[in-house]
Design an enzyme around this catalytic site. Structure first.
Site, PDB file in Angstrom:
ATOM      1  CG  ASP A  31      -2.160 -13.953   8.630  1.00 51.10           C
ATOM      2  OD1 ASP A  31      -2.134 -15.192   8.488  1.00 51.10           O
ATOM      3  OD2 ASP A  31      -2.383 -13.179   7.702  1.00 51.10           O
ATOM      4  CG  ASN A  57      -5.885  -4.910   0.031  1.00 51.34           C
ATOM      5  OD1 ASN A  57      -5.061  -5.815   0.144  1.00 51.34           O
ATOM      6  ND2 ASN A  57      -6.653  -4.510   1.025  1.00 51.34           N
ATOM      7  CG  HIS A  95      -3.817  -8.059   2.474  1.00 51.87           C
ATOM      8  ND1 HIS A  95      -5.163  -7.959   2.186  1.00 51.87           N
ATOM      9  CD2 HIS A  95      -3.591  -9.370   2.671  1.00 51.87           C
ATOM     10  CE1 HIS A  95      -5.705  -9.164   2.220  1.00 51.87           C
ATOM     11  NE2 HIS A  95      -4.770 -10.049   2.505  1.00 51.87           N
ATOM     12  CD  GLU A 100      -6.169  -5.411   5.004  1.00 51.62           C
ATOM     13  OE1 GLU A 100      -5.836  -5.177   3.825  1.00 51.62           O
ATOM     14  OE2 GLU A 100      -7.044  -6.244   5.317  1.00 51.62           O
TER      15      GLU A 100
HETATM   16  C1  GLP Z   1      -5.663 -13.505   3.536  1.00 52.04           C
HETATM   17  C2  GLP Z   1      -4.360 -13.809   4.288  1.00 52.04           C
HETATM   18  C3  GLP Z   1      -3.147 -13.549   3.428  1.00 52.04           C
HETATM   19  C4  GLP Z   1      -3.358 -14.121   2.046  1.00 52.04           C
HETATM   20  C5  GLP Z   1      -4.505 -13.417   1.359  1.00 52.04           C
HETATM   21  C6  GLP Z   1      -4.812 -13.944  -0.039  1.00 52.04           C
HETATM   22  O1  GLP Z   1      -6.368 -12.372   3.933  1.00 52.04           O
HETATM   23  N1  GLP Z   1      -4.226 -13.134   5.543  1.00 52.04           N
HETATM   24  O2  GLP Z   1      -2.005 -14.110   4.065  1.00 52.04           O
HETATM   25  O3  GLP Z   1      -2.191 -13.997   1.278  1.00 52.04           O
HETATM   26  O4  GLP Z   1      -5.659 -13.487   2.145  1.00 52.04           O
HETATM   27  O5  GLP Z   1      -5.568 -15.120   0.035  1.00 52.04           O
HETATM   28  P1  GLP Z   1      -5.874 -16.070  -1.171  1.00 52.04           P
HETATM   29  O6  GLP Z   1      -4.624 -16.844  -1.394  1.00 52.04           O
HETATM   30  O7  GLP Z   1      -6.996 -16.930  -0.689  1.00 52.04           O
HETATM   31  O8  GLP Z   1      -6.226 -15.219  -2.327  1.00 52.04           O
END
Ligand code: GLP
Length: 247
Positions: free
Chosen positions: A71, A140, A142, A147
């Site tokens: 993404d 959440n 995702h 989402e």
């Molecule tokens: C973001 C990314 C995800 C990621 C998530 C968790 O929003 N788009 O790909 O897995 O957050 O991030 P973190 O590893 O910093 O908790």
């Protein structure tokens, strides 16, 4: 899409973040040794940093590897320090022999974002599909920026970020107002076509999402639960992320 058959997830729990990260790197290193031109799907976030460190430290050559990130924020240029492109440059691209032309990430500033999404899907297909996709998970549930409520058939597309996700990611920006409201993300349909998936989660904050993923009923309200329908998914956890699991 039909999601008929459920498969057992492989769940591996490690004493700490470092061991979890090393295991993820070892799996990818083994793949690259077998298939030097492997196609990797890659995540951003705090979780995969240790994985990237371990991959770099191994010294494995990625000279023929192709990568596709999950993404990118819509509207952030690649030069913005919080763009996922800039993140990847710091975490991996600049530290390995990966070739710039083999590193793919959606362009958040494309004049026509929908066209950019179609182009990205086509590039993944042209590369032969993802051999392995490494994923983190949001609080959440995702995956990528899919989402809660996202269609399980969705392809790469423009999405709106949940307020809770913008808040969680505000720590990287000066204020929440600077966090983009939209992003381009691989869809759940795109994710499910990866031949193998590794989902990494670390810390207590992820424990509830992990409990849903491993023990919950699959449902679009918790996007990660779709992985129960994927034939080859490993869930790599540190002890804190696994702390709410039954065993
Ligand atoms: C973001 C990314 C995800 C990621 C998530 C968790 O929003 N788009 O790909 O897995 O957050 O991030 P973190 O590893 O910093 O908790």
């Amino acid at each position: 899409m039909m999601h008929g058959k459920r498969y057992p997830l492989t769940v591996e729990v490690f004493a700490d973040y470092k061991q979890m990260s090393q295991r993820a790197a070892d799996i990818v290193i083994e793949l690259v040794k077998e298939k030097p031109d492997a196609v990797l799907g890659l995540p951003t976030g705090s979780t995969p940093l240790g994985f990237y460190d371990a991959l770099v430290a191994s010294g494995v050559s990625l000279a023929r590897v192709r990568t596709f990130n999950l993404d990118e924020y819509l509207g952030l240029p690649r030069t913005h320090p919080e763009s996922y492109y800039a993140f990847m440059k710091r975490a991996l691209y600049d530290r390995t022999d990966l070739r710039p032309e083999n590193c793919h990430i959606p362009d958040g500033t494309a004049a026509d974002p929908d066209e950019e999404c179609r182009r990205y899907e086509e590039a993944i297909r042209a590369a032969g599909g993802l051999d392995i996709l490494v994923l983190g998970v949001g609080h959440n549930g995702h995956i990528g920026f899919n989402e809660p409520g996202s269609s399980w058939d969705a392809r790469t597309r423009v999405v709106e970020l949940a307020e809770s996700t913008r808040k969680a990611n505000a720590r990287f920006f000066n204020s929440i107002d600077e966090v983009p409201r939209k992003a381009i993300t691989m869809g759940i349909g795109t994710i499910m076509e990866a031949r193998r998936i590794l989902l990494l989660a670390s810390g207590e904050g992820k424990a509830a999402a992990i409990k849903e993923l491993v023990e919950g009923e699959p449902r679009p309200e918790v996007p990660a639960t779709v992985l129960q329908y994927h034939p080859d998914t490993s869930v790599l956890l540190d002890a804190a992320a696994a702390s709410l699991l039954r065993r």
